[in-house]
Design a protein around this motif. Structure first.
Motif, short mmCIF file in Angstrom:
data_model
loop_
_atom_site.label_atom_id
_atom_site.label_comp_id
_atom_site.label_asym_id
_atom_site.label_seq_id
_atom_site.Cartn_x
_atom_site.Cartn_y
_atom_site.Cartn_z
N LEU A 201 22.81 -10.80 -21.74
CA LEU A 201 23.99 -10.16 -21.17
C LEU A 201 24.22 -8.86 -21.90
O LEU A 201 24.16 -8.83 -23.13
CB LEU A 201 25.24 -11.03 -21.36
CG LEU A 201 25.36 -12.33 -20.60
CD1 LEU A 201 26.66 -13.03 -20.97
CD2 LEU A 201 25.29 -12.09 -19.10
N THR A 202 24.48 -7.82 -21.17
CA THR A 202 24.86 -6.55 -21.74
C THR A 202 26.15 -6.13 -21.05
O THR A 202 26.20 -6.10 -19.82
CB THR A 202 23.78 -5.47 -21.52
OG1 THR A 202 22.55 -5.94 -22.06
CG2 THR A 202 24.17 -4.17 -22.19
N THR A 203 27.19 -5.86 -21.82
CA THR A 203 28.46 -5.45 -21.23
C THR A 203 28.72 -3.98 -21.51
O THR A 203 28.45 -3.49 -22.61
CB THR A 203 29.63 -6.30 -21.77
OG1 THR A 203 29.69 -6.17 -23.19
CG2 THR A 203 29.47 -7.76 -21.41
N VAL A 204 29.24 -3.31 -20.50
CA VAL A 204 29.61 -1.90 -20.61
C VAL A 204 31.02 -1.78 -20.02
O VAL A 204 31.25 -2.16 -18.87
CB VAL A 204 28.64 -1.00 -19.83
CG1 VAL A 204 29.06 0.45 -19.95
CG2 VAL A 204 27.21 -1.20 -20.29
N SER A 205 31.94 -1.27 -20.83
CA SER A 205 33.31 -1.09 -20.36
C SER A 205 33.59 0.38 -20.13
O SER A 205 33.29 1.21 -20.98
CB SER A 205 34.30 -1.65 -21.38
OG SER A 205 34.15 -3.05 -21.49
N ALA A 206 34.14 0.68 -18.98
CA ALA A 206 34.61 2.02 -18.64
C ALA A 206 36.11 1.90 -18.39
O ALA A 206 36.63 0.79 -18.37
CB ALA A 206 33.87 2.52 -17.41
N THR B 74 31.22 -3.67 -16.50
CA THR B 74 29.90 -3.97 -15.94
C THR B 74 29.21 -4.94 -16.89
O THR B 74 29.17 -4.73 -18.10
CB THR B 74 29.05 -2.69 -15.81
OG1 THR B 74 29.73 -1.78 -14.94
CG2 THR B 74 27.67 -3.00 -15.25
N VAL B 75 28.69 -6.03 -16.31
CA VAL B 75 27.93 -7.01 -17.09
C VAL B 75 26.54 -7.09 -16.46
O VAL B 75 26.40 -7.45 -15.29
CB VAL B 75 28.60 -8.40 -17.08
CG1 VAL B 75 27.78 -9.38 -17.91
CG2 VAL B 75 30.03 -8.32 -17.59
#
Length: 130
Positions: free
Chosen positions: A11-16, A21-22
């Motif tokens: 799992l890689t999470t990116v928060s904007a 986005t996961v």
């Protein structure tokens, strides 16, 4: 960005500002589904609470019925938070599962006006956001 690693699952999470986005890689099944649900639920708590949750399945290699159950649970949590759920880059194995079980439309239905959502910045907790 947060990276979770496992042998066959990642799992890689990116928060904007308004979007979480996961990126899901490997096999989404009995052994890995809880990690995906827990990750999304923790991020939905904010702050700030995302208005959109994008699950990116470009690197997904397998999903079973427990993985599908995890997607339904995530839908329940995103809906309660007033966030829209998006299922991006669906590989054939996921697409077949969603079409065969007839849940694609349910999982990606727009959030209706009047449904509870995360409070606006400086807003009142529990306020209805349209």
């Amino acid at each position: 960005m947060t990276q979770h690693s496992a042998t066959e699952f990642s799992l890689t999470t990116v928060s904007a500002p308004s979007t979480l986005t996961v990126r899901v890689g490997g096999e989404l099944d009995y052994d890995t589904s809880d990690e995906l649900v827990d990750t999304v639920v923790a991020r939905l708590a904010g702050p700030p609470a995302p208005r959109h949750v994008r699950l990116d399945f470009a690197a997904l290699t397998w999903i079973d019925s427990i993985g599908l159950s995890a997607l339904l649970m995530i839908h329940r949590h995103t809906r309660a938070a007033g966030a829209a759920l998006h299922l991006d880059h669906r590989p054939d194995v996921l697409e077949r599962m969603l079409r065969h079980t007839n849940v694609l439309g349910h999982l990606t239905a727009p959030v209706a006006a009047g449904e509870p959502g995360p409070p606006e910045e400086g807003g009142v907790t529990g306020a209805v956001v349209s």
